[in-house]
Design a protein around this motif. Structure first.
Motif, short mmCIF file in Angstrom:
data_model
loop_
_atom_site.label_atom_id
_atom_site.label_comp_id
_atom_site.label_asym_id
_atom_site.label_seq_id
_atom_site.Cartn_x
_atom_site.Cartn_y
_atom_site.Cartn_z
N ALA A 32 1.01 -1.29 -0.08
CA ALA A 32 0.05 -0.25 0.09
C ALA A 32 1.03 1.72 -0.21
O ALA A 32 0.59 1.98 -0.70
CB ALA A 32 -0.80 -0.36 1.16
N MET A 33 2.28 1.13 0.77
CA MET A 33 3.18 1.63 0.86
C MET A 33 3.42 2.61 -0.41
O MET A 33 3.57 3.72 -0.96
CB MET A 33 3.91 1.93 1.87
N ALA A 34 3.42 1.18 -1.13
CA ALA A 34 4.50 1.42 -2.81
C ALA A 34 3.53 2.60 -3.75
O ALA A 34 3.90 2.95 -3.97
CB ALA A 34 5.28 0.40 -3.12
N VAL A 35 2.39 1.80 -4.04
CA VAL A 35 1.34 2.09 -4.53
C VAL A 35 1.58 3.83 -4.38
O VAL A 35 1.05 4.50 -5.43
CB VAL A 35 0.02 1.45 -4.23
N GLY A 36 0.95 3.90 -3.26
CA GLY A 36 0.93 5.35 -3.28
C GLY A 36 2.04 5.95 -3.23
O GLY A 36 1.14 7.15 -3.50
N LEU A 37 3.06 5.59 -2.99
CA LEU A 37 4.58 6.94 -3.92
C LEU A 37 4.44 7.36 -4.76
O LEU A 37 4.52 8.62 -5.32
CB LEU A 37 5.48 5.84 -3.52
N THR A 38 3.71 6.00 -5.85
CA THR A 38 3.67 6.43 -7.80
C THR A 38 2.43 7.61 -8.06
O THR A 38 2.86 8.18 -8.99
CB THR A 38 3.43 5.26 -8.27
N SER A 39 1.79 7.38 -6.97
CA SER A 39 0.42 8.95 -7.05
C SER A 39 0.99 9.93 -6.49
O SER A 39 0.09 11.02 -7.07
CB SER A 39 -0.64 8.36 -6.55
N MET A 40 2.37 10.41 -6.04
CA MET A 40 2.68 11.80 -5.02
C MET A 40 3.47 12.26 -6.42
O MET A 40 4.17 11.72 -6.78
CB MET A 40 3.67 11.20 -4.24
N PRO A 41 2.93 13.39 -6.45
CA PRO A 41 3.75 14.74 -7.43
C PRO A 41 4.79 14.93 -6.54
O PRO A 41 5.63 15.82 -6.22
CB PRO A 41 3.17 16.01 -7.30
N TRP A 42 6.28 14.22 -6.50
CA TRP A 42 7.51 14.15 -6.21
C TRP A 42 8.29 15.34 -6.55
O TRP A 42 8.99 16.00 -5.61
CB TRP A 42 8.88 12.93 -6.34
N ALA A 43 8.15 15.62 -8.10
CA ALA A 43 8.99 16.71 -9.05
C ALA A 43 8.19 17.96 -7.87
O ALA A 43 9.35 18.58 -7.38
CB ALA A 43 9.21 16.64 -10.68
N THR A 44 7.26 17.87 -8.33
CA THR A 44 6.84 19.95 -7.46
C THR A 44 7.59 19.13 -6.55
O THR A 44 7.37 20.32 -5.74
CB THR A 44 5.13 19.32 -7.54
N ILE A 45 7.21 17.85 -4.95
CA ILE A 45 7.77 18.49 -3.78
C ILE A 45 8.75 18.48 -3.89
O ILE A 45 9.56 19.48 -2.87
CB ILE A 45 7.46 17.11 -2.62
N PHE A 46 9.93 18.18 -4.33
CA PHE A 46 11.51 18.55 -4.60
C PHE A 46 12.31 20.10 -4.92
O PHE A 46 12.37 20.59 -3.90
CB PHE A 46 12.59 17.61 -5.09
N GLU A 47 10.76 20.43 -5.67
CA GLU A 47 10.96 21.31 -6.05
C GLU A 47 10.65 22.75 -4.74
O GLU A 47 11.21 23.53 -4.85
CB GLU A 47 9.88 22.42 -7.56
N HIS A 48 10.04 22.85 -3.42
CA HIS A 48 9.10 23.23 -3.14
C HIS A 48 10.60 23.06 -1.47
O HIS A 48 10.39 23.58 -0.35
CB HIS A 48 7.61 22.50 -2.73
N ILE A 49 10.98 22.24 -1.67
CA ILE A 49 12.13 22.22 -0.74
C ILE A 49 13.90 23.37 -0.59
O ILE A 49 14.33 23.08 -1.34
CB ILE A 49 12.95 21.27 -1.00
N HIS A 50 13.37 24.10 0.20
CA HIS A 50 14.33 25.52 0.32
C HIS A 50 15.51 25.33 1.74
O HIS A 50 16.43 26.15 1.80
CB HIS A 50 13.78 26.66 0.31
#
Length: 296
Positions: A198-216
């Motif tokens: 369930a965790m692995a499947v959930g990861l695939t739906s996350m907008p990871w590129a956008t999340i990384f762009e919001h790391i300051h």
């Protein structure tokens, strides 16, 4: 070097964490991979990290000695568990170090709770993995839910696992914490395959590129390019470097070993050296220590 076990209530679950005390040293919170446990960093700690940092390493929900609810394995729930842990420890802003899934959780925390994160150390974690990652991880996932006749049999299987290209004595404490053993010696992993899936499947739906762009916050990505399985690295250099470019201020370094073995032996020593140098650059961003001694 001593080690203390603690159990606390956070975000409606009981969370287990290990404390490696180092009085007067800066605090470091370490978050493990998707099927791992709090002992995942034993090799890095033995390699010298425990000399320079007061370390906390939790069993994320569904793993180790922490609660394993039937549902609630989103990144948000994981994050709220960790925020509760930081509150319990009295840590205003943490330096986070996360391996694989733990790195993605650290990235999520950095982007969504920026007031609680001072700096970020990513161990082989990026917004995108090898396109073959699902197949490459099968040997790791295949141990979950299997009944082994004894711990010795389980350990022999892990020593033969393709991702373990060498064996380090610090791996044994990690694998011992990976399982529970009944009165007849039957050994099974603590982690439930359904929950991990369930965790692995959930990861695939996350907008990871956008999340990384919001790391300051200042960050460093330590990348292991050794063969993991299928004659490939789990996080190729091109994808790791792409991830560092998404983050506003992120360094990059290559570490010996593969996605798993980087945490042991030469890779562990290189990780310790890189963290020491990185921390000197960011320590001015860490608030004065107000940590309350844990007694949970």
């Amino acid at each position: 070097m001593g080690m203390k076990d603690h159990h606390i209530k956070t975000n409606h679950i009981q969370l287990h964490y290990i404390e490696y005390p180092a009085p007067g040293k800066p605090k470091l919170l370490m978050l493990h991979g998707i099927t791992a446990n709090a002992h995942a960093f034993d090799g890095v700690i033995r390699a010298g990290l425990g000399d320079d940092f007061h370390i906390y390493s939790p069993d994320l929900r569904g793993r180790g000695e922490s609660d394993k609810p039937a549902f609630g394995y989103s990144m948000e729930e994981h994050a709220r568990d960790i925020i509760g842990l930081l509150d319990h420890l009295g840590i205003e802003k943490a330096v986070l170090c996360g391996h694989s899934f733990g790195g993605l959780l650290s990235a999520y925390l950095s982007a969504n709770f920026p007031e609680r994160v001072a700096a970020l150390i990513l161990l082989d974690a990026a917004h995108e993995l090898n396109p073959n990652a699902a197949r490459m991880l099968l040997p790791t996932f295949s141990r979950l839910g299997v009944l082994y006749p004894s711990f010795d049999v389980y350990l022999r299987m892990m020593k033969k696992a393709p991702q373990n290209t060498f064996w380090d004595e610090a791996m044994e404490s990690y694998y011992r914490a990976d399982v529970h053993i009944d009165k007849n010696g039957i050994t099974q992993t603590n982690s439930n395959l359904a929950n991990i899936t369930a965790m692995a499947v959930g990861l695939t739906s996350m907008p990871w590129a956008t999340i990384f762009e919001h790391i300051h916050q200042p960050a460093i990505l330590l990348n292991a390019l050794g063969i993991y399985t299928m004659e490939q690295a789990l996080l190729p250099a091109n994808l790791a470097k792409k991830a560092t470019k998404l983050i506003e201020n992120c360094e990059y370094a290559v570490i010996d070993g593969n996605h798993q073995t980087m945490l042991y032996g030469k890779g562990a020593r290189e990780i310790v050296a890189a963290i020491r140098v990185f921390y000197k650059k960011v320590k001015h961003l860490v608030p004065e220590d107000k940590t309350v001694p844990a007694n949970g």
